[in-house]
Write a protein that holds these residues in place. Structure first.
Motif, mmCIF file in Angstrom:
data_model
loop_
_atom_site.group_PDB
_atom_site.id
_atom_site.type_symbol
_atom_site.label_atom_id
_atom_site.label_comp_id
_atom_site.label_asym_id
_atom_site.label_seq_id
_atom_site.Cartn_x
_atom_site.Cartn_y
_atom_site.Cartn_z
ATOM 1 N N HIS A 156 25.661 35.559 -27.212
ATOM 2 C CA HIS A 156 26.396 36.493 -26.796
ATOM 3 C C HIS A 156 25.593 37.738 -27.181
ATOM 4 N N PRO A 157 24.734 38.576 -26.341
ATOM 5 C CA PRO A 157 23.908 39.497 -26.974
ATOM 6 C C PRO A 157 24.365 40.824 -27.486
ATOM 7 N N ILE A 158 25.330 41.250 -27.213
ATOM 8 C CA ILE A 158 25.874 42.642 -27.374
ATOM 9 C C ILE A 158 26.783 42.215 -28.799
ATOM 10 N N LYS A 159 27.626 40.914 -28.570
ATOM 11 C CA LYS A 159 28.231 40.508 -30.132
ATOM 12 C C LYS A 159 27.035 40.550 -31.354
ATOM 13 N N ALA B 262 19.918 43.876 -27.342
ATOM 14 C CA ALA B 262 21.124 43.309 -26.777
ATOM 15 C C ALA B 262 21.708 43.910 -25.556
ATOM 16 N N PHE B 263 21.549 45.261 -25.702
ATOM 17 C CA PHE B 263 22.252 45.871 -24.570
ATOM 18 C C PHE B 263 21.215 45.366 -23.419
ATOM 19 N N TYR C 259 21.958 42.155 -21.946
ATOM 20 C CA TYR C 259 23.271 42.081 -21.349
ATOM 21 C C TYR C 259 23.111 42.856 -20.017
ATOM 22 N N LEU C 260 22.263 43.758 -19.698
ATOM 23 C CA LEU C 260 22.477 44.503 -18.530
ATOM 24 C C LEU C 260 21.797 43.708 -17.762
ATOM 25 N N LEU D 278 21.144 40.333 -17.545
ATOM 26 C CA LEU D 278 22.044 39.196 -17.158
ATOM 27 C C LEU D 278 23.340 39.287 -16.569
ATOM 28 N N HIS D 279 23.889 40.427 -16.417
ATOM 29 C CA HIS D 279 24.959 40.806 -15.412
ATOM 30 C C HIS D 279 24.673 42.037 -14.396
ATOM 31 N N ALA E 189 30.493 47.777 -20.715
ATOM 32 C CA ALA E 189 29.421 46.875 -21.443
ATOM 33 C C ALA E 189 29.989 46.290 -22.693
ATOM 34 N N PHE F 21 34.228 42.101 -24.251
ATOM 35 C CA PHE F 21 33.599 40.881 -24.571
ATOM 36 C C PHE F 21 34.211 39.911 -23.799
#
Length: 153
Positions: free
Chosen positions: A75-78, A130-131, A134-135, A137-138, A150, A153
């Motif tokens: 979970h990149p942001i976490k 991480a950010f 996330y962007l 992948l989503h 963003a 979770f």
């Protein structure tokens, strides 16, 4: 109790708290003005016991956050937030022992400047990646205007 105070004295000597500029008054520059770090250090007066407690709490919290970041690696942001926060807590824990002014001056010492730059850059790159991941992948959430933030979770 005497053993405890003797152990604290040994720890102070080991860490360098009895060093050259630790208990000196802030230096006055240009008349009556203090530099920012001297002023900051003058307000950060803790007892030796408080310093060791602060070190232990920050170090354990930092180590815990860093180890928890392994559990949320996918979970990149976490991961980015816990990894960076854990490293900052661990780094801040040593400031309890030697003081923030001495910590910063030791980090930016000519011998350590490259290691400091790499360390700080790795934390910034971890957050950026991480950010970014996330962007990437989503993209569906971005394109279709979902209200999903963003950081959620």
């Amino acid at each position: 109790m005497e053993k405890m105070s003797h152990a604290f004295e040994k720890m102070k000597m080991l860490v360098g708290m009895e060093g050259e500029d630790y208990h000196q008054q802030p230096a006055i520059e240009d008349g009556n003005s203090f530099s920012f770090m001297d002023d900051f250090n003058s307000h950060c007066t803790l007892t030796t016991k408080q310093r060791f407690y602060g070190f232990a709490i920050c170090f354990v919290a930092g180590l815990t956050c860093t180890l928890l970041s392994i559990l949320v690696f996918f979970h990149p942001i976490k991961f980015g937030i816990t990894f960076t926060f854990g490293n900052l807590l661990s780094l801040g824990s040593t400031a309890f022992l030697i003081g923030p002014k001495r910590q910063v001056s030791m980090m930016f010492d000519p011998v350590r400047i490259y290691a400091t730059a790499i360390y700080l850059a790795s934390m910034i790159i971890a957050l950026f990646c991480a950010f970014y991941v996330y962007l990437e992948l989503h993209p569906f959430r971005q394109v279709h205007g979902f209200k999903d933030h963003a950081f959620m979770f």
